[in-house]
Design a protein around this motif. Structure first.
Motif, PDB file in Angstrom:
ATOM      1  N   GLY A  13     -64.238  16.361  38.058  1.00  0.00           N
ATOM      2  CA  GLY A  13     -64.186  15.548  36.858  1.00  0.00           C
ATOM      3  C   GLY A  13     -63.127  16.013  35.886  1.00  0.00           C
ATOM      4  O   GLY A  13     -62.293  16.873  36.183  1.00  0.00           O
ATOM      5  N   TYR A  50     -66.792  12.302  38.727  1.00  0.00           N
ATOM      6  CA  TYR A  50     -66.733  11.305  39.793  1.00  0.00           C
ATOM      7  C   TYR A  50     -66.690  12.010  41.146  1.00  0.00           C
ATOM      8  O   TYR A  50     -66.020  13.031  41.309  1.00  0.00           O
ATOM      9  N   PRO A  61     -68.811   6.343  38.036  1.00  0.00           N
ATOM     10  CA  PRO A  61     -68.512   7.584  37.313  1.00  0.00           C
ATOM     11  C   PRO A  61     -69.623   7.959  36.340  1.00  0.00           C
ATOM     12  O   PRO A  61     -70.376   7.101  35.857  1.00  0.00           O
ATOM     13  N   ARG A  95     -75.378   8.533  33.739  1.00  0.00           N
ATOM     14  CA  ARG A  95     -74.967   8.404  35.137  1.00  0.00           C
ATOM     15  C   ARG A  95     -75.841   7.352  35.797  1.00  0.00           C
ATOM     16  O   ARG A  95     -76.841   6.887  35.223  1.00  0.00           O
TER      17      ARG A  95
END
Length: 387
Positions: free
Chosen positions: A160, A179, A197, A219
């Motif tokens: 990330g 991600y 993501p 998330r």
């Protein structure tokens, strides 16, 4: 294209961009008379463990983490730097001379690029992201899995980007996006979606005698294999406060909520309160105490699904080279003690660790149940060389 190839394509494009930035950085550094520098280091560790209360009582293993760092100084104390490291791991379990099992892994450990200045930091790639005030029971252990008993404090990273900005009054803000992290992280019950993501942030401000912070993360949980066909949105909220008033005091709490009912783990609430102090006894006796509460339920706090643990850590430097520490956990639900005794000897780049433990055979510490090797009684010897 499978998910591993997709991940390689995404992060290759990222590092191409960063490489072009580094070319410009080298031109700036030449004008500033500062030269790029390269450094290679590594950590080699080996251990043996005897655990008579588990199915495979003898374990022998080793790990090597080679690390490369490259720095490009810029004007006005700015910097672009890179870090890459790998985790080369293998161990052998022995139950009898005719019953031996072996396992080995090679995987990336860190792979990031960073731009930093006096107030700003931007870091992209495979990295460690952790924060919070708690030490033994960490409600804000959202992206790592560090074990307080591990003398090396190893943990897998996450893919990330992280942005941090520091104000003049010591306040700071964090923004992150993740991600391609398929495995469960921290306290997660269901792993993240492969295609969506994750985003979040943190604001930390000074308060009288200390500092406080609010954290948030969003998330989508990938529910494949957990009885659901689609992704489930998840929101996490965190609060932590640290104060120094003769003794250290802290509070850390986290609330995680899924927008779809998956039973008892739809909601998770965690709270840790703790304190530490160093007593002027001999060479200085460090004492840390934490009280941890963990609740999970369909709707809110449920007294029938409430776990409570107390943790006490003692640390005492025997000599300039030797340190002795102990950690004791108490499980108030099952009335069990977990006991760890740890002696360390340090010679320059070489360290020796002797770890003894006496735990219940049914191991039930939250977030520390991925391996049963520390169930029951046992002894572990570890040698670590840093170069």
């Amino acid at each position: 294209m499978n998910r591993y190839n997709k991940k390689i394509v995404h992060w290759t494009a990222l590092f191409v961009l960063l490489f072009s930035m580094s070319l410009q950085a080298q031109q700036d550094s030449a004008q500033n008379r500062s030269k790029p520098s390269f450094h290679f280091s590594g950590q080699l560790s080996g251990w043996g463990q005897y655990a008579p209360d588990i199915a495979t009582p003898v374990w022998i293993g080793g790990r090597y983490i080679p690390q490369a760092n490259f720095e490009i100084p810029l004007k006005d104390s700015k910097l672009i730097d890179f870090e890459a490291s790998a985790n080369l791991f293998g161990d052998i379990g022995i139950n009898a001379f005719d019953d031996i099992s072996a396992e080995g892994k090679i995987k990336p450990y860190r792979a990031w690029a960073r731009y930093s200045s006096a107030k700003t930091e931007v870091r992209l790639g495979l990295q460690k992201i952790n924060f919070g005030s708690a030490q033994m029971f960490r409600p804000l252990m959202w992206f790592d899995s560090m074990d307080p008993r591990d003398p090396l404090q190893l943990t897998d990273g996450v893919w990330g980007g992280l942005f941090r900005y520091y104000f003049q009054n010591n306040a700071n803000i964090w923004l992150w996006g993740l991600y391609g992290n398929d495995n469960r992280k921290g306290w997660e019950i269901v792993p993240s979606s492969r295609s969506f993501p994750e985003i979040g942030g943190r604001a930390q401000i000074p308060i009288p005698k200390g500092e406080g912070a609010l954290s948030y993360h969003f998330r989508k949980a990938g529910a494949t294999g957990y009885g659901y066909d689609d992704n489930i949105a998840e929101n996490r909220f965190g609060l932590d406060i640290r104060m120094d008033v003769t003794v250290g005091l802290w509070l850390e709490t986290s609330w995680t909520r899924l927008n779809r009912n998956i039973g008892a783990f739809t909601n998770q609430q965690m709270l840790t309160i703790g304190t530490d102090y160093t007593f002027g006894i001999g060479n200085g006796l460090g004492v840390t105490f934490e009280q941890f509460f963990y609740s999970y339920s369909e709707k809110g706090i449920d007294a029938n699904n409430l776990l409570s643990f107390s943790g006490l850590r003692l640390s005492y430097p025997l000599t300039m080279l030797d340190n002795l520490s102990a950690i004791v956990y108490y499980d108030w639900e099952n009335l069990h003690f977990y006991n760890f005794l740890h002696w360390q000897r340090q010679w320059d780049n070489l360290s020796l660790y002797v770890i003894g433990y006496w735990n219940p055979e049914s191991y039930a510490i939250p977030s520390q149940t991925t391996s049963n090797r520390f169930a029951g009684k046992g002894l572990q010897l570890m040698v670590v060389w840093n170069h």
